[in-house]
Write a protein that holds these residues in place. Structure first.
Motif, PDB file in Angstrom:
ATOM      1  N   GLU A 125       0.844  -1.183   0.000  1.00 24.12           N
ATOM      2  CA  GLU A 125       0.000   0.000   0.000  1.00 24.12           C
ATOM      3  C   GLU A 125       0.882   1.237   0.000  1.00 24.12           C
ATOM      4  OE1 GLU A 125      -2.268   0.618   3.553  1.00 24.12           O
ATOM      5  OE2 GLU A 125      -0.912  -0.624   4.727  1.00 24.12           O
ATOM      6  N   ILE A 126       0.238   2.344  -0.339  1.00 24.18           N
ATOM      7  CA  ILE A 126       0.960   3.603  -0.349  1.00 24.18           C
ATOM      8  C   ILE A 126       0.185   4.568   0.514  1.00 24.18           C
ATOM      9  CG2 ILE A 126       1.662   5.536  -1.803  1.00 24.18           C
ATOM     10  CD1 ILE A 126       1.991   3.478  -4.052  1.00 24.18           C
ATOM     11  N   LEU A 127       0.877   5.202   1.432  1.00 27.33           N
ATOM     12  CA  LEU A 127       0.179   6.100   2.334  1.00 27.33           C
ATOM     13  C   LEU A 127       0.914   7.427   2.409  1.00 27.33           C
ATOM     14  CD1 LEU A 127       0.627   3.208   4.398  1.00 27.33           C
ATOM     15  CD2 LEU A 127      -1.596   4.187   4.906  1.00 27.33           C
ATOM     16  N   SER A 128       0.163   8.455   2.661  1.00 28.27           N
ATOM     17  CA  SER A 128       0.784   9.718   2.976  1.00 28.27           C
ATOM     18  C   SER A 128       1.278   9.624   4.402  1.00 28.27           C
ATOM     19  CB  SER A 128      -0.233  10.849   2.851  1.00 28.27           C
ATOM     20  OG  SER A 128       0.276  11.962   3.552  1.00 28.27           O
ATOM     21  N   ALA A 129       2.504  10.107   4.628  1.00 27.97           N
ATOM     22  CA  ALA A 129       3.070   9.969   5.957  1.00 27.97           C
ATOM     23  C   ALA A 129       2.283  10.786   6.978  1.00 27.97           C
ATOM     24  CB  ALA A 129       4.530  10.400   5.951  1.00 27.97           C
ATOM     25  N   ARG A 130       1.462  11.691   6.483  1.00 24.84           N
ATOM     26  CA  ARG A 130       0.695  12.515   7.427  1.00 24.84           C
ATOM     27  C   ARG A 130      -0.658  11.887   7.753  1.00 24.84           C
ATOM     28  NH1 ARG A 130       2.575  16.076   3.829  1.00 24.84           N
ATOM     29  NH2 ARG A 130       4.440  17.203   4.494  1.00 24.84           N
ATOM     30  N   SER A 131      -0.892  10.736   7.161  1.00 23.65           N
ATOM     31  CA  SER A 131      -2.178  10.078   7.394  1.00 23.65           C
ATOM     32  C   SER A 131      -2.373   9.770   8.873  1.00 23.65           C
ATOM     33  CB  SER A 131      -2.225   8.795   6.559  1.00 23.65           C
ATOM     34  OG  SER A 131      -3.014   7.837   7.183  1.00 23.65           O
ATOM     35  N   GLN A 132      -3.616   9.740   9.272  1.00 20.24           N
ATOM     36  CA  GLN A 132      -3.935   9.478  10.678  1.00 20.24           C
ATOM     37  C   GLN A 132      -3.506   8.074  11.088  1.00 20.24           C
ATOM     38  OE1 GLN A 132      -5.558  11.495  13.036  1.00 20.24           O
ATOM     39  NE2 GLN A 132      -4.995  13.070  11.561  1.00 20.24           N
ATOM     40  N   ALA A 133      -3.487   7.191  10.128  1.00 17.16           N
ATOM     41  CA  ALA A 133      -3.243   5.787  10.447  1.00 17.16           C
ATOM     42  C   ALA A 133      -1.772   5.514  10.752  1.00 17.16           C
ATOM     43  CB  ALA A 133      -3.692   4.910   9.280  1.00 17.16           C
ATOM     44  N   ILE A 134      -0.933   6.536  10.552  1.00 17.75           N
ATOM     45  CA  ILE A 134       0.503   6.281  10.670  1.00 17.75           C
ATOM     46  C   ILE A 134       1.112   7.029  11.843  1.00 17.75           C
ATOM     47  CG2 ILE A 134       2.715   6.479   9.492  1.00 17.75           C
ATOM     48  CD1 ILE A 134       1.360   6.292   6.946  1.00 17.75           C
ATOM     49  N   ARG A 135       1.994   6.372  12.510  1.00 15.20           N
ATOM     50  CA  ARG A 135       2.745   6.977  13.570  1.00 15.20           C
ATOM     51  C   ARG A 135       4.208   6.742  13.245  1.00 15.20           C
ATOM     52  NH1 ARG A 135       2.445   7.262  19.692  1.00 15.20           N
ATOM     53  NH2 ARG A 135       4.684   7.015  19.820  1.00 15.20           N
ATOM     54  N   ILE A 136       4.982   7.796  13.304  1.00 15.56           N
ATOM     55  CA  ILE A 136       6.403   7.625  13.008  1.00 15.56           C
ATOM     56  C   ILE A 136       7.210   7.987  14.235  1.00 15.56           C
ATOM     57  CG2 ILE A 136       8.317   8.425  11.583  1.00 15.56           C
ATOM     58  CD1 ILE A 136       6.275   8.835   9.345  1.00 15.56           C
TER      59      ILE A 136
END
Lengths: 140, 771
Positions: B412-423
């Motif tokens: 999958e490809i996600l925007s790093a600012r997506s809510q689903a992602i934590r960095i």
């Protein structure tokens, strides 16, 4: 029986390249860099809907990177096309290949690539074998 | 099966045509050994294929001819005219039957007994060479092409696509007549269609390779008196035809090896607590730009000792062999002429070794990896490059430069600012948590040296790359497009960078590199182990095919089992190494403190075994009385009434065995203790700050809290001081550990003696108890 040689300048020196090995001589346009590749590989370029690997001949011969060179000699080694950057291309002429004069010691990569001498109006010109400059083949 | 039959017919027909000349020449001079051999090979091949394809008539004929020819070869019979005639009669007959099979017509079999009888010789009269009624040849719907021709077709196709791209690019520039555009449109469609077709000519379902395996397994196992259950997965994966051909023999060889050398005889397996029926799994899967063939057996694995012994016996230098790293020792099985089997069985001893297997795989640019679990089985992974040269890609960019990544590996490809992602930053690396999945981030720009790690900004886009065992998030600046691209191999110098799988020329006219996502993972230093599968994965697997578990006798005498997947190893421990710290048992082992779980009291007077369990992130110890054996349990797990250390009960044989709940175990013991509960070490102030710099990390790693000054109400478990210094006010009743800078000091603990430092701290902590 004299063979045809291309006389070019690389790293400020005149070299002769056997014309049978040369597919074409071109001016290279944009070069796409190849990160992590050896310094010898300048990048990739397009040549008539074909991708060629651009070799910085000067680096391959142990010199510094030459940013300006645009003219290149295209050859094919093991099914891959390579464009060897040269400073200038002077001439095409028939010469007799002569062995390197005894005692002439070439340094570094030059000795890998050197195949002999041709006499150009009294000036000795080193014949280089481009195949020997293709990285990975020489390293292997 | 139809495919195989067609192949057999085509092959036989072809050989017959080639053989026609040989037969006539043999007839002229029956003593000609080369001709005889050619004919022998032919009937032998036919016989082999017939047995497999279940063609009893052909088999009978070819078998009879083979027997006679074998006698001739060994000199027991001389090839007289009658014999030659009889053999020729049979060869002709084989040709007729093959044509009849192809045409689907019946063929009278009356003459066959006579033909065979004629072989027996004795009768001077050869049966009349009847010219049989000419059998109608079925019009062939298939042709055999040389791969060379296909290659040229393919490369011509690629050039055509590129030429079309260039044309499209040039037309895009100026004002173009709509009619020309329409023509280009039509050409594009045709080219795309052609491209699919041409691609398909080279591809074949790997089923063509796998379909023969059940028979091979059955015959091999039967010949050795073993039971083997074969499971085939991924038969629908497509692979280049040529590669299928190259892989055919190696695969059969590996499978024979697995059954012959790997899987034990039923009686032995029973003794080992394994099911009598050995398991063999052959699977194919596509991982990025590679096809991975896996052959997994649950036999005894590779006995490295025996391999070495064999090679030493063959004159190799034992010291050199023993000095090799583990992986290279394993790779010794690829040495020429090696057979670890002491007695030559009907299966082995064919003169084909693993060296030949490797040569074949090398030839197509593949690689083999081995995963050896002595006593538990062997996994052979064969990675074969996908030659499919037109692949679906996603174009990503970093800075100014674009790269293509094979779409297959991108989950999958996600925007790093997506809510689903934590960095998060963990140590020096970034880790992404995407919907409860945690994975390392590989910054493409940094990896390729396009920007320095310091200059790495927050990632813009993340592409989740899944490569079987490996999952990571590739950070790129932008995801531009999806494109079907003609991928050509790059020059060796470019490939040597290790992160590219090829190059391409997209519509833009600028060459673009195809990323090798597996290579990127390797270059980024990501390491993944098969063993680190999480416990609940193991449970999921249990539902499908049974769960390998280690059975053991627990401290309270109950027989329990733990999933093998989470077991790191078993070690012996002494009661002295166990400490009660912060209300929890901990085991000092290898210079660290492991949380120790147990179902009963730890024996005080004798040693015991400890299972070291891992969930990939943390490790805990589980004290047991003794390990029993490894079994595979089915999915009939009777769940426990309430959550606890036992997940449920399974029947092993007739005996109920409690299955440890790995999830509960790690939830209960695995998590780090809250800071406040950790015993406190007070560090003395020393001039050089050695204690702070050197010792504090060690102590923290061992599960202690470290401080240089006390807050109100805090009481340390120990005070550590270096040499004679002692500026810090010492609380009363607290043991002081004085470390010495001098290794030769008569008393005190040398400060770099890790074991003794930890032991001393530990024992002091034990004395002061948990504070």
């Amino acid at each position: 029986m004299p063979d045809l040689y291309l006389i070019a300048h690389v790293a400020g020196r005149a070299v002769a390249i056997e014309s049978a090995a040369v597919e074409s001589v071109v001016d290279i346009g944009d070069i796409t860099p190849v990160p992590r590749a050896p310094a010898t590989v300048r990048g990739l370029a397009t040549l008539r809907s074909r991708v060629v690997t651009v070799i910085d001949t000067q680096v391959a011969l142990g010199g510094n990177a030459e940013a300006k060179a645009r003219r290149a000699v295209v050859t094919q080694v093991d099914g891959h096309h390579y464009a060897f950057l040269v400073d200038t291309l002077d001439d095409i002429a028939a010469f007799d290949l002569q062995p390197l004069a005894a005692g002439v010691a070439l340094d570094g990569a030059w000795s890998e690539a050197g195949r002999g001498i041709v006499d150009r109006d009294g000036e000795p010109v080193l014949v280089i074998d481009l195949t020997a400059l293709v990285p990975a083949l020489t390293a292997a | 099966m139809d495919d195989l039959l067609q192949e057999f017919i085509a092959e036989t027909r072809e050989t017959l045509e080639a053989l026609a000349g040989e037969i006539i020449a043999w007839e002229a001079s029956p003593d000609d050994r080369a001709r005889l051999d050619a004919i022998f090979r032919f009937v032998h091949t036919v016989k082999g294929s017939c047995g497999f394809l279940d063609l009893p008539r052909l088999e009978r004929l070819s078998h009879a001819a083979e027997d006679v020819l074998a006698l001739v070869r060994s000199g027991e019979r001389t090839p007289d005219r009658a014999l030659v005639n009889a053999v020729l009669g049979i060869v002709d007959r084989i040709g007729e039957i093959v044509e009849a099979i192809d045409a689907g017509t019946a063929l009278d079999d009356t003459g066959e007994d006579l033909l065979i009888a004629a072989l027996a010789g004795g009768s001077a009269d050869a049966p009349l060479q009847q010219q049989p009624a000419h059998v109608q040849r079925a019009p062939a719907r298939s042709v055999r092409l040389s791969v060379d021709l296909l290659d040229r077709m393919m490369s011509g196709m690629s050039d055509m696509v590129l030429a079309r791209n260039e044309l499209a690019r040039r037309l895009r520039g100026g004002d173009v007549d709509p009619a020309i555009e329409a023509a280009l449109e039509r050409m594009s469609a045709t080219v795309a269609d052609m491209r699919d077709t041409v691609t398909r000519t080279r591809m074949q379902k790997i089923d063509a390779l796998f379909s023969a395996l059940p028979r091979v397994v059955r015959d091999t196992a039967a010949g050795l008196g073993k039971q083997v259950a074969l499971r085939i997965e991924g038969a629908e994966v497509e692979l280049d035809r040529e590669m299928i051909e190259v892989m055919r023999d190696p695969l059969v060889h590996i499978i024979r090896n697995a059954i012959d050398h790997g899987i034990e005889a039923p009686a032995e397996r029973r003794l080992l607590g394994k099911p009598e029926c050995g398991r063999l799994t052959v699977s194919a899967s596509q991982a990025g730009n590679q096809i991975v063939l896996e052959i997994i057996d649950d036999g005894r694995g590779i006995d490295i000792e025996r391999v070495i012994a064999k090679l030493v016996a063959a004159g190799e230098d034992e010291r050199r062999l023993r000095g090799l790293p583990e992986a290279e020792k394993l790779a010794l099985i690829f040495e020429p002429g090696l057979s670890t089997k002491d007695s030559v069985s009907s299966v082995s001893g064919r003169g084909v070794g693993m060296d030949v297997v490797r040569a074949c795989v090398d030839q197509i640019g593949g690689r083999i990896d081995l995963d050896n679990l002595p006593g538990r089985g062997l996994r052979i992974g064969i990675h074969v490059p996908l030659t499919l040269s037109i692949i679906s890609t996603i174009v990503v960019s970093v800075g100014e430069q674009c790269f293509a990544a094979p779409r297959m590996v991108i989950e999958e490809i996600l925007s790093a600012r997506s809510q689903a992602i934590r960095i998060d930053r963990v140590g020096g690396t970034q880790v992404a948590t995407i919907r409860d999945r945690r994975m390392p981030i590989v910054d493409l720009g940094v990896m390729l040296g396009l920007r320095t790690p310091e200059a790495a900004r927050e990632p813009e886009m993340l592409a989740v790359i899944g490569l079987g065992a490996v999952t990571y998030a590739l950070a790129v600046d932008a995801v531009l497009d999806t494109e079907e691209l003609v991928i050509k191999p790059s020059a060796p110098a470019v490939m040597r960078a290790g992160v590219y799988a090829g190059q391409t020329l997209p519509d833009s006219g600028r060459p673009m590199l195809l990323l090798d996502c597996a290579g990127l993972a390797t270059a980024a230093g990501l390491r993944f182990h098969r063993e680190t599968s999480e416990p609940h994965d193991a449970h999921a697997e249990a539902e499908r095919e049974g769960l390998p578990v280690l059975m053991f006798r627990d401290l309270d005498g109950v027989r329990r089992a733990v999933p093998l997947a989470i077991l790191d190893r078993i070690e012996q421990a002494t009661p002295e190494a166990v400490q009660m710290t912060a209300g929890r048992l901990r085991l000092a082992i290898d210079g660290q403190l492991l949380p120790l779980a147990s179902a009963g009291s730890i024996p005080e007077d004798r040693g015991f075994a400890v299972l070291r369990l891992r969930d990939g992130a943390s490790e805990i110890g589980y004290a047991i009385a003794e390990a029993a054996d490894i079994v595979t349990i089915g999915d009939a797990i009777e769940p426990a009434a309430q959550p606890g250390s036992v997940a449920g009960v399974v029947l092993v044989g007739d005996e109920p065995v409690e299955l440890i709940d790995a999830f509960w175990l790690f939830a209960e013991h695995g998590a780090a203790a809250p800071a406040a509960e950790q015993p406190l070490c007070l560090l003395d102030a020393d001039a050089g700050g050695w204690l702070q710099t050197f010792l504090a990390p060690l102590l923290r790693g061992a599960g202690y809290r470290v401080a240089t000054s006390l807050r109100a109400g805090e009481v340390p478990g120990i005070v550590v001081a270096l040499d004679a210094a002692g500026a810090t006010a010492m609380p009363a009743d607290v043991p002081i550990l004085r470390l010495s800078s001098d290794a030769a000091a008569p008393d005190g603990v040398y400060r770099y003696d890790r074991e003794r430092v930890l032991a001393a701290v530990g024992s002091a902590m034990r004395r002061t108890g948990s504070r």
